[in-house]
Each structure stands twice: as C-alpha cells, then as structure tokens.
Scaffold this motif. Structure first.
Motif, PDB file in Angstrom:
ATOM      1  N   GLU A 188     127.197  31.507   1.497  1.00  0.00           N
ATOM      2  CA  GLU A 188     126.245  31.728   2.584  1.00  0.00           C
ATOM      3  C   GLU A 188     125.661  30.386   3.047  1.00  0.00           C
ATOM      4  O   GLU A 188     125.548  30.113   4.241  1.00  0.00           O
TER       5      GLU A 188
ATOM      6  N   ARG B 127     128.299  28.555   5.108  1.00  0.00           N
ATOM      7  CA  ARG B 127     128.440  29.146   6.452  1.00  0.00           C
ATOM      8  C   ARG B 127     127.295  28.759   7.372  1.00  0.00           C
ATOM      9  O   ARG B 127     127.482  28.558   8.559  1.00  0.00           O
ATOM     10  N   GLU B 128     126.090  28.681   6.820  1.00  0.00           N
ATOM     11  CA  GLU B 128     124.902  28.419   7.625  1.00  0.00           C
ATOM     12  C   GLU B 128     124.594  26.924   7.764  1.00  0.00           C
ATOM     13  O   GLU B 128     123.590  26.556   8.372  1.00  0.00           O
TER      14      GLU B 128
ATOM     15  N   GLY C 137     120.335  23.295   8.713  1.00  0.00           N
ATOM     16  CA  GLY C 137     121.041  24.480   9.163  1.00  0.00           C
ATOM     17  C   GLY C 137     120.173  25.416   9.982  1.00  0.00           C
ATOM     18  O   GLY C 137     120.690  26.276  10.686  1.00  0.00           O
ATOM     19  N   ASP C 138     118.845  25.252   9.923  1.00  0.00           N
ATOM     20  CA  ASP C 138     117.949  26.136  10.663  1.00  0.00           C
ATOM     21  C   ASP C 138     117.848  25.734  12.128  1.00  0.00           C
ATOM     22  O   ASP C 138     117.979  24.556  12.483  1.00  0.00           O
TER      23      ASP C 138
END
Length: 159
Positions: free
Chosen positions: A38, A41-42, A72-73
């Motif tokens: 995860e 991916r992010e 990533g955000d």
C-alpha cells in the motif's frame, strides 16, 4: 519478495528504500506485506543511503491548519502550510534542500551537533520534496571532499 525482518517502527527500511506506513506495523507477515505494498502504491517512499548514516531521526512533513501530511499525500494549499524537517544530531555537516516543482527553493546547512526541527513557511501550490546531503568524514570523503547524497524523499503535493 518482502523479507520478514524486525522493523522497529512505522517505517520499514531496506538497504536503499524506506516505506512509510499509514498505520502501526502489523506483527503478522501477510498483513505487514499488504501495508508495505500500500505504501509503495501511494508513493510513501524515500531513498536512503545507509552507508552514509542510519535513517533514525529523519522526518519530513507538511503541516497545514493543524493537520500533518507526509510523502505521497495531496492536500489543498493554505497560507498556514509549512514544511517541518527533522534530521538527527550528527558529528558531520548536512545540507537540507527543499525542492518545489524541481527547483531548490531553500537550502540550509545543518552544522554538526545541531538540533532540529527546521520550519519553512510554504508559498503556493506545487510539488514539494526534500533532499538531504551529508559531508561525513570517511576515507571516501578524502577522495571526494564534497557532499554526498543521504536521503531523497518522494513529494508531497500541495494543490
């Protein structure tokens, strides 16, 4: 393949990559594997050269209106947004570079023994990332006598 190792925090590191987890690491290998995928991916990643120094004590985030965002955000830009950069106390010089849309917008020399964090107000939307370089005293430095890459963080996106 992900090797089942003893990860000591919500950061899973390998020789050259760091994956930031959204939740505390699971004790179950299969669940931890999903957490790592995860993160990949992010885009919650950093590249680390542990031969220079260990990762512990490093942190890079953006705070906006009391909320914290990490690599990533994506977040909407607000005038209150600031980069918060932490590096460990070391016996060598580090240079921290804050990059916006591919251009260095702030470069700070962190002297040996200096404490952090460094707070940098942000001006406008963009793709922000962080680079940390180090000038460590080693036999290799005698040959190079220059800063060497230490940590490269994926971006945080302010829209």
């Amino acid at each position: 393949e992900i090797v089942d190792c003893d990860w000591s925090s919500d950061v899973c590191s390998s020789d050259l990559n760091v994956v930031f987890l959204k939740s505390p690491k699971s004790g179950d290998f299969e669940t931890r594997k999903k957490q790592v995928y995860e993160g990949l991916r992010e885009g919650r990643l950093a590249v680390l050269y542990q031969i220079v120094a260990p990762f512990d004590g490093n942190d890079w985030r953006i705070d906006c209106d009391g909320k914290t965002f990490t690599v990533g955000d994506s977040v909407s830009f607000k005038e209150s947004c600031e980069a918060v950069i932490t590096t460990p106390v070391t016996p060598f010089v580090k240079v921290v570079r804050l990059v916006k849309n591919g251009e260095i917008i702030r470069e700070v020399v962190v002297e040996p023994g200096s404490k952090s964090p460094l707070r940098v107000p942000l001006k406008g939307a963009g793709t922000y990332r962080l680079e940390v370089l180090a000038q460590k005293h080693t036999a290799l430095r005698i040959l190079l006598n220059r800063l060497v890459p230490y940590v490269f963080y994926n971006p945080i996106y302010l829209q």
